[in-house]
Motif scaffolding. Structure first.
Motif, mmCIF file in Angstrom:
data_model
loop_
_atom_site.group_PDB
_atom_site.id
_atom_site.type_symbol
_atom_site.label_atom_id
_atom_site.label_comp_id
_atom_site.label_asym_id
_atom_site.label_seq_id
_atom_site.Cartn_x
_atom_site.Cartn_y
_atom_site.Cartn_z
ATOM 1 N N THR A 261 15.097 -1.756 5.213
ATOM 2 C CA THR A 261 14.179 -2.651 4.514
ATOM 3 C C THR A 261 12.767 -2.163 4.769
ATOM 4 O O THR A 261 12.393 -1.903 5.915
ATOM 5 N N ILE A 262 11.998 -2.035 3.680
ATOM 6 C CA ILE A 262 10.610 -1.569 3.755
ATOM 7 C C ILE A 262 9.718 -2.681 3.253
ATOM 8 O O ILE A 262 9.867 -3.150 2.118
ATOM 9 N N ILE A 263 8.787 -3.125 4.099
ATOM 10 C CA ILE A 263 7.865 -4.202 3.741
ATOM 11 C C ILE A 263 6.447 -3.654 3.772
ATOM 12 O O ILE A 263 6.032 -3.049 4.764
ATOM 13 N N GLN A 264 5.714 -3.868 2.700
ATOM 14 C CA GLN A 264 4.393 -3.260 2.584
ATOM 15 C C GLN A 264 3.402 -4.213 1.933
ATOM 16 O O GLN A 264 3.674 -4.779 0.884
ATOM 17 N N GLY A 265 2.248 -4.376 2.589
ATOM 18 C CA GLY A 265 1.166 -5.136 1.985
ATOM 19 C C GLY A 265 0.573 -4.359 0.817
ATOM 20 O O GLY A 265 0.280 -3.166 0.951
ATOM 21 N N ARG A 266 0.410 -5.013 -0.306
ATOM 22 C CA ARG A 266 -0.103 -4.349 -1.501
ATOM 23 C C ARG A 266 -1.493 -3.762 -1.270
ATOM 24 O O ARG A 266 -1.843 -2.723 -1.827
ATOM 25 N N TYR A 267 -2.280 -4.425 -0.415
ATOM 26 C CA TYR A 267 -3.661 -3.997 -0.190
ATOM 27 C C TYR A 267 -3.866 -3.468 1.227
ATOM 28 O O TYR A 267 -4.854 -3.765 1.882
ATOM 29 N N ASP A 268 -2.910 -2.663 1.656
ATOM 30 C CA ASP A 268 -2.979 -2.047 2.983
ATOM 31 C C ASP A 268 -4.045 -0.958 2.968
ATOM 32 O O ASP A 268 -3.919 0.039 2.255
ATOM 33 N N MET A 269 -5.094 -1.132 3.760
ATOM 34 C CA MET A 269 -6.178 -0.164 3.831
ATOM 35 C C MET A 269 -5.983 0.849 4.959
ATOM 36 O O MET A 269 -6.720 1.818 5.049
ATOM 37 N N VAL A 270 -4.998 0.617 5.819
ATOM 38 C CA VAL A 270 -4.735 1.528 6.931
ATOM 39 C C VAL A 270 -3.695 2.570 6.535
ATOM 40 O O VAL A 270 -3.876 3.770 6.773
ATOM 41 N N CYS A 271 -2.607 2.109 5.937
ATOM 42 C CA CYS A 271 -1.520 2.997 5.516
ATOM 43 C C CYS A 271 -1.306 2.827 4.018
ATOM 44 O O CYS A 271 -0.902 1.744 3.573
ATOM 45 N N PRO A 272 -1.593 3.857 3.225
ATOM 46 C CA PRO A 272 -1.557 3.710 1.768
ATOM 47 C C PRO A 272 -0.183 3.289 1.264
ATOM 48 O O PRO A 272 0.839 3.883 1.645
ATOM 49 N N PRO A 273 -0.119 2.274 0.395
ATOM 50 C CA PRO A 273 1.165 1.799 -0.129
ATOM 51 C C PRO A 273 1.986 2.875 -0.837
ATOM 52 O O PRO A 273 3.209 2.767 -0.910
ATOM 53 N N GLN A 274 1.344 3.903 -1.344
ATOM 54 C CA GLN A 274 2.056 4.991 -2.007
ATOM 55 C C GLN A 274 3.148 5.585 -1.114
ATOM 56 O O GLN A 274 4.242 5.928 -1.583
ATOM 57 N N THR A 275 2.879 5.669 0.184
ATOM 58 C CA THR A 275 3.856 6.257 1.097
ATOM 59 C C THR A 275 5.115 5.405 1.178
ATOM 60 O O THR A 275 6.232 5.934 1.188
ATOM 61 N N ALA A 276 4.936 4.088 1.240
ATOM 62 C CA ALA A 276 6.094 3.193 1.286
ATOM 63 C C ALA A 276 6.952 3.360 0.037
ATOM 64 O O ALA A 276 8.189 3.371 0.108
ATOM 65 N N TRP A 277 6.304 3.501 -1.099
ATOM 66 C CA TRP A 277 7.027 3.650 -2.358
ATOM 67 C C TRP A 277 7.793 4.968 -2.392
ATOM 68 O O TRP A 277 8.959 5.020 -2.808
ATOM 69 N N GLU A 278 7.171 6.044 -1.934
ATOM 70 C CA GLU A 278 7.843 7.338 -1.896
ATOM 71 C C GLU A 278 9.055 7.295 -0.963
ATOM 72 O O GLU A 278 10.113 7.860 -1.274
ATOM 73 N N LEU A 279 8.901 6.628 0.180
ATOM 74 C CA LEU A 279 10.013 6.514 1.120
ATOM 75 C C LEU A 279 11.152 5.718 0.502
ATOM 76 O O LEU A 279 12.325 6.113 0.594
ATOM 77 N N HIS A 280 10.828 4.619 -0.131
ATOM 78 C CA HIS A 280 11.853 3.786 -0.773
ATOM 79 C C HIS A 280 12.629 4.583 -1.821
ATOM 80 O O HIS A 280 13.873 4.528 -1.874
ATOM 81 N N LYS A 281 11.947 5.323 -2.649
ATOM 82 C CA LYS A 281 12.611 6.087 -3.700
ATOM 83 C C LYS A 281 13.525 7.169 -3.121
ATOM 84 O O LYS A 281 14.508 7.556 -3.747
ATOM 85 N N ALA A 282 13.197 7.623 -1.898
ATOM 86 C CA ALA A 282 13.987 8.688 -1.281
ATOM 87 C C ALA A 282 15.198 8.175 -0.518
ATOM 88 O O ALA A 282 16.083 8.962 -0.165
ATOM 89 N N LEU A 283 15.255 6.860 -0.266
ATOM 90 C CA LEU A 283 16.348 6.284 0.521
ATOM 91 C C LEU A 283 17.147 5.321 -0.356
ATOM 92 O O LEU A 283 16.725 4.179 -0.587
ATOM 93 N N PRO A 284 18.301 5.726 -0.836
ATOM 94 C CA PRO A 284 19.061 4.898 -1.773
ATOM 95 C C PRO A 284 19.540 3.569 -1.199
ATOM 96 O O PRO A 284 19.803 2.632 -1.960
ATOM 97 N N LYS A 285 19.643 3.468 0.126
ATOM 98 C CA LYS A 285 20.097 2.210 0.721
ATOM 99 C C LYS A 285 18.931 1.355 1.214
ATOM 100 O O LYS A 285 19.112 0.455 2.034
#
Length: 321
Positions: A261-285
């Protein structure tokens, strides 16, 4: 949804992991429950009892540990024998020490998500599931978002200007390096002053709405100095990883079978949300949960609720031993 309350730890100790370092750990909840390890942020953060609030004490056996050089681990702060591979190995040493056959859940936020991913890639057979928030994989593009010419620095220009202007003009072309010189100075006052300004930037951008009370942490040398010293130490050494290492195909392939499970604040200024999205797309489960009204900190109300819900959901997963 209310958080869980735990009694005092049923076990705590110090684990020797090198010629220098001894790690402090604590165990809460159900001694024969589903084991979960909580990986704190930073580098340079630490654990506290409130970290157990996401986990049902009637179900989970919750393990907290302070990473090398932080919290109650000794010595602190200490940068010798303190690398990312060291921290990943320490998690496995602790698992074996506690006679835990397999983690039901590995939980990590921010830098903790980095360690959760690296640990799962190194030891995929002993990780039952992953729960991560504020995803950080240490890529240069992510660091540029945090302290580079784009991203957070353009959204918080006045806070970043204060961070930069703490250094004299001739030292502003290498912020991390010149802060690091002060943070590792032999002079105590120099270290403390530099740590305050280093951490002030972090605290300025951590929440969707800045909570002024958070800045009280700057007066706590026991938090401020280790947090700044170790964060700068890891930054100076590119976090002891290759750029993009975590998201390389051959490394992602090792953990594609693990429910996450990946939880990400839409307005994260420390860790860009793009990374969470890339990780999610790479992990089918994996399941991706966006928090529409949150920044980086897990203390944001919307994030807290989803973390609680996710921990309850993971408790019901059928994990093979």
């Amino acid at each position: 949804m209310s958080s869980y309350e735990h009694s005092d730890p049923f076990d705590q100790g110090m684990l020797t992991v090198s010629s220098i370092h001894r790690l402090h750990y604590e165990q809460y909840g159900k001694p024969d429950g589903k084991p979960i390890v909580y990986l704190h942020g930073g580098p340079g953060g630490h654990t506290q009892k409130s970290n157990t609030s996401y986990f049902n004490p009637a179900i989970y056996r919750v393990v907290l540990l302070d990473q090398r050089g932080t919290g109650k681990s000794q010595p602190a702060p200490e940068i010798r024998e303190n690398t990312t591979p060291n921290l990943v190995s320490d998690i496995e040493v602790l698992r074996v020490h506690l006679n835990i056959p397999k983690w039901h859940l590995v939980f990590g936020g921010s830098w903790g998500s980095t360690l959760a991913l690296l640990y799962a890639q190194a030891y995929p057979d002993v990780v039952g599931s992953l729960l991560m928030c504020g995803i950080f994989t240490t890529r240069k593009s992510e660091l540029d978002w945090f302290r580079g010419p784009t991203g957070a620095t353009s959204v918080f220009p006045e806070a970043f200007e204060a961070f930069v202007n703490y250094l004299p003009p001739e030292e502003r072309d290498d912020l991390t390096g010149n802060y690091y010189k002060r943070l590792t100075s032999d002079d105590h006052a120099t270290r403390v002053a530099a740590a305050r300004e280093w951490n002030r930037w972090d605290l300025s951008i951590g929440s969707l709405k800045t909570d002024e009370s958070n800045f009280k942490q700057l007066d706590d040398e026991g938090w401020s100095v280790p947090h700044a010293v170790l964060e700068a130490h890891y930054g100076m050494n590119n976090f002891f990883l290759e750029d993009g290492q975590i998201l390389k195909e051959e490394n992602l392939a090792k953990i594609r079978h693990i429910p996450a499970t990946i939880i990400q604040g839409r307005y994260d200024m420390v860790c860009p949300p793009q990374t969470a999205w890339e990780l999610h797309k790479a992990l089918p489960k994996s399941k991706m949960i966006w928090i529409p009204d949150a920044g980086h900190t897990p203390k944001e109300p919307g994030t807290q609720i989803k973390l609680l819900e996710a921990c309850d959901a993971h408790a019901s997963l059928d994990i093979e031993a």
